[in-house]
Each structure stands twice: as structure tokens, then as C-alpha cells.
Design an enzyme around this catalytic site. Structure first.
Site, PDB file in Angstrom:
ATOM      1  N   HIS A   1       4.595  -6.255 -17.492  1.00  0.00           N
ATOM      2  CA  HIS A   1       5.477  -5.600 -18.317  1.00  0.00           C
ATOM      3  C   HIS A   1       7.043  -5.537 -17.783  1.00  0.00           C
ATOM      4  O   HIS A   1       7.013  -5.879 -16.523  1.00  0.00           O
ATOM      5  CB  HIS A   1       5.172  -4.061 -18.406  1.00  0.00           C
ATOM      6  CG  HIS A   1       5.242  -3.177 -17.462  1.00  0.00           C
ATOM      7  ND1 HIS A   1       4.176  -3.372 -16.592  1.00  0.00           N
ATOM      8  CD2 HIS A   1       5.979  -2.134 -17.084  1.00  0.00           C
ATOM      9  CE1 HIS A   1       4.432  -2.479 -15.577  1.00  0.00           C
ATOM     10  NE2 HIS A   1       5.651  -1.644 -15.955  1.00  0.00           N
TER      11      HIS A   1
ATOM     12  N   ASP B   1       9.974  -2.749 -17.813  1.00  0.00           N
ATOM     13  CA  ASP B   1       9.773  -1.258 -17.746  1.00  0.00           C
ATOM     14  C   ASP B   1      10.639  -0.740 -19.398  1.00  0.00           C
ATOM     15  O   ASP B   1      11.453  -1.083 -19.567  1.00  0.00           O
ATOM     16  CB  ASP B   1      10.454  -0.509 -16.828  1.00  0.00           C
ATOM     17  CG  ASP B   1       9.895  -0.460 -15.586  1.00  0.00           C
ATOM     18  OD1 ASP B   1       8.329  -0.526 -15.537  1.00  0.00           O
ATOM     19  OD2 ASP B   1      10.341  -0.557 -14.359  1.00  0.00           O
TER      20      ASP B   1
ATOM     21  N   HIS C   1       6.531  -7.193 -13.851  1.00  0.00           N
ATOM     22  CA  HIS C   1       6.030  -6.937 -12.775  1.00  0.00           C
ATOM     23  C   HIS C   1       4.523  -6.422 -13.290  1.00  0.00           C
ATOM     24  O   HIS C   1       4.343  -5.927 -14.618  1.00  0.00           O
ATOM     25  CB  HIS C   1       6.489  -5.925 -11.862  1.00  0.00           C
ATOM     26  CG  HIS C   1       6.855  -4.443 -12.620  1.00  0.00           C
ATOM     27  ND1 HIS C   1       7.913  -4.422 -13.474  1.00  0.00           N
ATOM     28  CD2 HIS C   1       6.115  -3.059 -12.681  1.00  0.00           C
ATOM     29  CE1 HIS C   1       7.968  -3.331 -13.947  1.00  0.00           C
ATOM     30  NE2 HIS C   1       6.997  -2.460 -13.507  1.00  0.00           N
TER      31      HIS C   1
ATOM     32  N   ARG D   1       9.627   6.552  -7.813  1.00  0.00           N
ATOM     33  CA  ARG D   1      10.404   5.727  -8.675  1.00  0.00           C
ATOM     34  C   ARG D   1      11.580   6.205  -8.982  1.00  0.00           C
ATOM     35  O   ARG D   1      11.553   7.318  -9.464  1.00  0.00           O
ATOM     36  CB  ARG D   1       9.453   5.170  -9.901  1.00  0.00           C
ATOM     37  CG  ARG D   1      10.339   4.038 -10.509  1.00  0.00           C
ATOM     38  CD  ARG D   1       9.137   3.411 -11.578  1.00  0.00           C
ATOM     39  NE  ARG D   1       9.680   3.942 -12.854  1.00  0.00           N
ATOM     40  CZ  ARG D   1       9.157   3.631 -14.131  1.00  0.00           C
ATOM     41  NH1 ARG D   1       8.197   2.420 -14.084  1.00  0.00           N
ATOM     42  NH2 ARG D   1       9.247   4.005 -15.140  1.00  0.00           N
TER      43      ARG D   1
END
Length: 283
Positions: free
Chosen positions: A107, A109, A259, A274
Site C-alpha cells: 500500500h 499510506d 511498502h 511513526r
């Protein structure tokens, strides 16, 4: 286009990790107050290589956030809450007993947002003794290696992206359940091929995690072409694989890279922090 490693950097050491994308940045302490010249070169390496890596860092959540702010404006993750002491840092946690990991599908993000994030920065706090790598794929090359006829077709298509596509949404279920939250139903439409606002290059911008169909097409009609693209855009020669160590950072460009967090460490805990940086509306 010539390989970016030919570029000369004065302040940082940039070591490409594959022929398609990814580079390790050496000689940088992300917790330090870096001057603008170093930050400018790191950003150039980020644009050149799509994902950059740093090893051996020691960052508090606030230090990670300060480092990320040098490259963009942090934004909240739409599905999960951040750390109580630093809400713009999202903990990405998989417990030892959990079977499904967070982000374990190819995907880019949150493409279900009207303005998807420009970049994401992930910092390794706790890692398993083995496994848990992240794979990245170059979407410039994914587009450029399609036939001229298919590129022309895709240039006129719009992808419909959703937060509830099954393979991606199930990777968030444990964290949402733990937080007492429900899955938000978010949908947005973006060009199947976007032009990067900084480099001017075209990148394939559909992804297995969130793209459900093409605008004006049914899901059944869209499925054969999407399935072909999902396989094509993650071919091995378009990818690099990052093996995490404690204190590693990966900083990737969501506008031109995808990723996938590999789920091969059952029985072990993994914790990452993150930061997501705000982007613009794809065009």
C-alpha cells in the site's frame, strides 16, 4: 533517467541499497540540531531514492517529531490515536500473541484521504530477534515499465480508494479494538497515475491495500486490470527490502513508493513509532 547516486553530497554519505530505490544515509545524528544545508541534502536524497534509511539512532518521541518537522508538517493518523505524551507519534505495535500485523499488505499510506500524506517516518523501538522486514517498491519504475498503450489508458483513469478494503482493514483491527474505536469509512478518488509535485515524474498510484475500482467502472470490471497492476508494481526488480535494527529509521515518499510490512515474526513483540507528514491532492 540517470541513477541518483552520481549526485555529489557534501555533508552526508549516501549509499544506495538496490538498483531501483533506497539508500542508507550515514554520518547523521537525527537527534541533533542539524543545520539547513544537511537537511537540504537529506531531502534531496529522499527525492532521489524514494526511501532513505538511518541506522543507530537514539530518539525520544519528541526528538523524532522535531526531526520529521524539518521535512514537512506532521499530521494525525486518521484511524488510531498517537502517544499520550506526543499525539503526532503513532505507535505501530504487534504483540506476541497477535497473528495479523499492522500494514502487512502492499500500500501507499492512507490514499483514501483527499490529501494523502507526503511521507512517513518510522523509527524502530523494539524489534523481534528475526523477521519484521519492510519491503519498498518504486512506482516511477512501475509506471515507466508498462507498455505505451497501457500507460495511455491509465493516464485517463481515476482510482477509487477506500479505508475498508478487507486486506488492509484487517491489519488495523487489533489496534482499533484495543483502543475501543471503530473503523472509519473513508473514500477518496485519485488519478491512477500521479505527477510528483517536486520531481515532475509520473508514478503509478493504485495500490492493493486501498484501491477498490476505477471511477465509472464496476469492481468486477476493474478487478482484472487492478490485479495485473498490483502484481506488476511490486516485481522484485522494482523493490528493496530493509532489515530493521533497534534505532533504525525509514523515511519514505508516499507519492512514488509503496511498502509492505512482512509478517514473519509470530510469537514476538514489535514496536515502531511513526510520524506522518501532510501532503497535497494528487494530480
Amino acid at each position: 533517467m540517470p541513477r541518483a547516486e552520481a549526485r555529489t553530497y557534501r555533508h552526508i554519505d549516501v549509499q544506495p541499497v538496490t538498483g531501483s530505490l533506497g539508500a542508507e544515509i550515514r554520518g547523521v545524528n537525527a537527534a541533533a540540531g542539524l543545520d539547513d544545508a544537511i537537511i537540504a541534502e537529506i531531502r534531496q536524497a529522499f527525492l532521489d531514492h524514494l526511501v532513505i534509511f538511518f541506522r543507530g539512532q537514539k530518539l525520544t518521541p519528541h526528538e523524532q517529531l522535531a526531526f520529521a518537522r524539518r521535512f514537512g508538517e506532521p499530521m494525525e493518523y486518521p484511524q488510531l490515536k498517537g502517544l499520550p505524551e506526543c499525539p503526532l507519534i503513532t505507535p505501530v505495535l504487534k504483540l506476541a500473541h497477535e497473528k495479523v500485523n499492522f500494514g502487512g499488505v502492499w500500500h501507499s499510506d492512507t490514499t483514501y484521504l483527499t490529501e494523502p500524506p507526503m511521507a512517513s517516518m518510522l523509527y524502530a523501538v523494539e524489534i523481534p530477534p528475526y523477521g519484521g522486514d519492510t519491503i519498498f517498491a518504486n512506482q516511477y519504475l512501475a509506471y515507466e515499465t508498462l507498455s505505451e498503450g497501457l500507460r495511455a489508458t491509465l493516464d485517463g483513469l481515476v482510482g477509487v480508494n477506500t479505508s475498508t478494503k478487507a486486506d488492509a482493514s484487517k491489519t488495523r483491527e487489533e489496534r482499533l479494538k484495543e483502543a475501543g474505536a471503530e473503523m472509519k469509512v473513508l473514500t477518496s478518488e485519485h488519478p491512477a497515475v500521479r505527477t510528483h509535485p517536486e520531481t515532475g515524474r509520473k508514478a503509478l498510484y493504485v495500490n492493493h491495500g486501498h484501491t477498490a475500482r476505477f471511477e465509472g467502472w464496476t469492481e468486477e470490471e476493474s478487478r482484472p486490470l487492478l490485479e495485473y497492476l498490483f502484481q506488476h508494481q511490486v516485481r522484485p526488480e522494482l523493490c528493496c527490502r530493509f532489515q530493521w535494527q533497534p534505532g533504525s529509521i525509514a523515511f519514505w515518499d508516499n507519492r512514488c513508493a509503496q511498502h509492505n510490512a512482512v509478517n514473519d515474526y509470530q510469537g514476538f513483540r514489535r514496536l515502531m513509532h511513526r510520524v506522518t507528514l501532510a501532503g497535497d491532492q494528487p494530480r
